[in-house]
Design an enzyme around this catalytic site. Structure first.
Site, PDB file in Angstrom:
ATOM      1  N   GLU A   1       8.058 -23.481  -0.859  1.00 36.43           N
ATOM      2  CA  GLU A   1       6.927 -24.009  -0.091  1.00 36.43           C
ATOM      3  C   GLU A   1       6.323 -25.241  -0.745  1.00 36.43           C
ATOM      4  O   GLU A   1       5.720 -26.076  -0.079  1.00 36.43           O
ATOM      5  CB  GLU A   1       5.835 -22.940   0.070  1.00 36.43           C
ATOM      6  CG  GLU A   1       6.036 -22.078   1.291  1.00 36.43           C
ATOM      7  CD  GLU A   1       4.851 -21.180   1.625  1.00 36.43           C
ATOM      8  OE1 GLU A   1       3.798 -21.261   0.962  1.00 36.43           O
ATOM      9  OE2 GLU A   1       4.994 -20.374   2.555  1.00 36.43           O
TER      10      GLU A   1
ATOM     11  N   HIS B   1      29.632  -9.460  -8.410  1.00 40.99           N
ATOM     12  CA  HIS B   1      30.688  -8.814  -7.621  1.00 40.99           C
ATOM     13  C   HIS B   1      30.531  -9.134  -6.139  1.00 40.99           C
ATOM     14  O   HIS B   1      31.148  -8.485  -5.296  1.00 40.99           O
ATOM     15  CB  HIS B   1      30.673  -7.309  -7.883  1.00 40.99           C
ATOM     16  CG  HIS B   1      30.964  -6.990  -9.317  1.00 40.99           C
ATOM     17  ND1 HIS B   1      32.190  -6.560  -9.766  1.00 40.99           N
ATOM     18  CD2 HIS B   1      30.181  -7.117 -10.432  1.00 40.99           C
ATOM     19  CE1 HIS B   1      32.149  -6.402 -11.083  1.00 40.99           C
ATOM     20  NE2 HIS B   1      30.942  -6.740 -11.509  1.00 40.99           N
TER      21      HIS B   1
ATOM     22  N   LYS C   1       4.643 -20.676  13.896  1.00 42.99           N
ATOM     23  CA  LYS C   1       3.432 -19.982  14.345  1.00 42.99           C
ATOM     24  C   LYS C   1       3.014 -20.470  15.720  1.00 42.99           C
ATOM     25  O   LYS C   1       2.668 -19.686  16.595  1.00 42.99           O
ATOM     26  CB  LYS C   1       2.273 -20.202  13.355  1.00 42.99           C
ATOM     27  CG  LYS C   1       2.443 -19.491  12.054  1.00 42.99           C
ATOM     28  CD  LYS C   1       1.183 -19.634  11.199  1.00 42.99           C
ATOM     29  CE  LYS C   1       1.418 -19.179   9.785  1.00 42.99           C
ATOM     30  NZ  LYS C   1       0.359 -19.565   8.879  1.00 42.99           N
TER      31      LYS C   1
HETATM   32  O1  PA5 Z   1       1.394 -19.823  -0.176  1.00 40.52           O
HETATM   33  C1  PA5 Z   1       0.850 -19.827   0.909  1.00 40.52           C
HETATM   34  O2  PA5 Z   1      -0.136 -20.530   1.148  1.00 40.52           O
HETATM   35  C2  PA5 Z   1       1.318 -18.902   2.008  1.00 40.52           C
HETATM   36  O3  PA5 Z   1       2.483 -18.236   1.659  1.00 40.52           O
HETATM   37  C3  PA5 Z   1       0.264 -17.880   2.319  1.00 40.52           C
HETATM   38  O4  PA5 Z   1      -0.024 -17.146   1.167  1.00 40.52           O
HETATM   39  C4  PA5 Z   1       0.716 -16.942   3.442  1.00 40.52           C
HETATM   40  O5  PA5 Z   1       1.063 -17.694   4.571  1.00 40.52           O
HETATM   41  C5  PA5 Z   1      -0.391 -15.968   3.797  1.00 40.52           C
HETATM   42  O6  PA5 Z   1      -1.541 -16.667   4.148  1.00 40.52           O
HETATM   43  P1  PA5 Z   1      -2.947 -15.951   4.195  1.00 40.52           P
HETATM   44  O7  PA5 Z   1      -3.277 -15.509   2.838  1.00 40.52           O
HETATM   45  O8  PA5 Z   1      -3.884 -16.985   4.712  1.00 40.52           O
HETATM   46  O9  PA5 Z   1      -2.822 -14.778   5.135  1.00 40.52           O
END
Ligand code: PA5
Length: 451
Positions: free
Chosen positions: A281, A302, A416
């Site tokens: 990310e 393996h 989303k």
């Molecule tokens: O690293 C990030 O920002 C994302 O992976 C969020 O943690 C994830 O989308 C969950 O978001 P939230 O904590 O707002 O529910």
């Protein structure tokens, strides 16, 4: 304080040499200073830089007291969260929880009906607590799972008991979860504004479930803080986190596409999942970045081993090793030696596993996979805290060297929007019509079926 981890870059050469890494020093110093001065991209999300200041001492005391109370009152804890709101806790718990620790279960990290059905079945008749974690307070997966579990808990334990067993970790002020927690009177912990999800394991997001599992969260934070102090050093040859960041960056620029995090310790498998999110990310944007993947050895030797040794040469590899191992598990001698294993009699599995690692690192080097090894002296809370921080700091620098903002995740929104439109969420009406029409049209490639 000593930081119990070290990087061995020997097998990165000839693709990346120490001189080549050192030649990047000016660039590293430039971005190091920007990161610490708060003048780099995404500077509003660098609250994780000082891990022992994310929670005040009073908040950490309250968090530990809450975890202790939940352990006294409940048999298990269900953590409801996704991505950065659950992976760090799960990584630490899988790595460190003792076999007799109270179980931590997970919900809201997928939308599978059968997963959640089975979870509810396993909770029937058991006193359990819920820790719902969402920084935004609006993420669909945990919100849906929380609604289901909250109603399940309220109907099985009663509304008042449920209220005492639900803890919400969310934004200080905004979001649907904050409003619900205020309305229902749940105990709450805060996800700080300046700490993004994937950098939040050392905040209440990670620490409450980790404490519930009986892990020493003070030691975890102390390990991270020790690594943070050591990581204030900008010189690459004295800062393994920066060396690692520079080396992977050099390899990316030479055309490598995938970084594999490989470990011979199954307890670190979820750590690899956390690492994949951190780097995926943070760096996977503007059509750039190494794709983070992981392997669990020797199991995957393996399955993936053949590809790693001789498949397309696009991989670099980082081994995550633990130096200290369980000494008690030893191969016994046998008079008949029918299986021919007496050459290993008296050897500990720790030694055998270490030799398997040494053999693999060398074989992969010989097969054209540049690799480096990050070794933890031992696997305990202090060392794991240091490791979390090591990767966070390396990731921040690595993203800056790559030329991206490592602290945003604009691409996560694409699915989303489509999902909300398909589910008919109010406000998405226009997209709903367009998307349904698009999905109804098979286009140039209709489904292929058996006759
Ligand atoms: O690293 C990030 O920002 C994302 O992976 C969020 O943690 C994830 O989308 C969950 O978001 P939230 O904590 O707002 O529910």
């Amino acid at each position: 304080m000593h930081v119990p981890l070290a990087l061995n870059p020997e097998y990165l050469a000839p693709e990346v040499t120490p001189a080549e890494v050192a030649a990047e020093q000016a660039n590293v110093t430039f971005w190091h200073e920007k990161l610490h001065a708060g003048t780099g991209p995404g500077a509003d999300f660098t609250g994780w830089l000082e891990p022992d200041q994310i929670l005040t001492p009073a908040e950490l005391d309250r968090l530990i007291a809450t975890a202790d109370r939940l352990r006294r009152e409940c048999e298990c804890l269900v953590v409801v969260g996704i991505g950065g709101s659950y992976l760090g806790a799960r990584a630490a718990i899988e790595a460190l929880a003792e076999p007799d620790a109270p179980p931590v279960l997970y919900a809201g990290q997928n939308l599978s009906a059968s997963y959640h059905q089975r979870l509810l079945q396993s909770l029937a008749g058991r006193p359990y607590a819920l820790n719902v974690i969402s920084k935004s307070g609006t993420t669909t997966e945990p919100a849906v799972a929380f609604r289901i579990l909250r109603q399940h808990l309220e109907s099985s334990a009663g509304k008042e008991i449920a209220r005492q067993r639900i803890v919400a970790t969310t934004d200080q002020q905004k979001g649907a979860l904050r409003s619900l927690a205020t309305q229902e009177g749940y105990e709450t912990f805060v996800v700080p504004d300046d700490v993004g999800g994937r950098f939040s394991v050392l905040s209440a997001v990670g620490l409450l479930p980790i404490a519930f599992a009986g892990i020493d969260v003070r030691a975890l934070v102390a390990g991270a803080a020790a690594c943070a102090r050591a990581c204030r050093e900008p010189q690459v040859e004295r800062n393994p986190a920066y060396y690692y960041a520079v080396a992977r960056n050099r390899l990316y620029r030479k055309g490598y596409a995938v970084e594999l995090l490989s470990s011979f310790e199954p307890r670190l498998q979820l750590l690899a999942e956390w690492w994949k999110q951190l780097f995926g990310e943070s760096e996977g944007k503007q059509q750039m970045g190494l794709f983070p993947a992981s392997a669990a050895f020797t199991t995957d030797l393996h399955s993936l081993g053949q590809y790693l040794q001789q498949g397309r040469r696009l991989l670099i590899e980082t081994f995550l090793q633990v130096a200290e191992g369980e000494p008690a598990v030893v191969v016994p001698a046998e008079a008949e030696n029918a299986d021919g294993l007496n050459f290993l009699a008296g050897q500990g599995l720790t030694t055998i596993n270490r030799e398997a690692y040494r053999a693999t690192a060398l074989a992969h080097r010989e097969g054209g996979v540049p690799n480096q090894t990050l070794t933890l002296e031992r696997l305990d809370a202090f060392a794991l805290g240091a490791l979390f921080y090591f990767f966070e700091k390396a990731c921040a620098l690595s993203g800056y060297l790559l030329g991206v903002n490592p602290f945003d995740q604009p691409g996560v929104e694409a699915y989303k929007g489509h999902m909300f439109a398909l589910l008919g969420k109010p406000g998405f009406e226009e997209q709903t019509t367009a998307l349904r029409a698009r999905l109804a049209d098979a286009g140039p490639a209709p489904e292929v079926r058996f006759p």
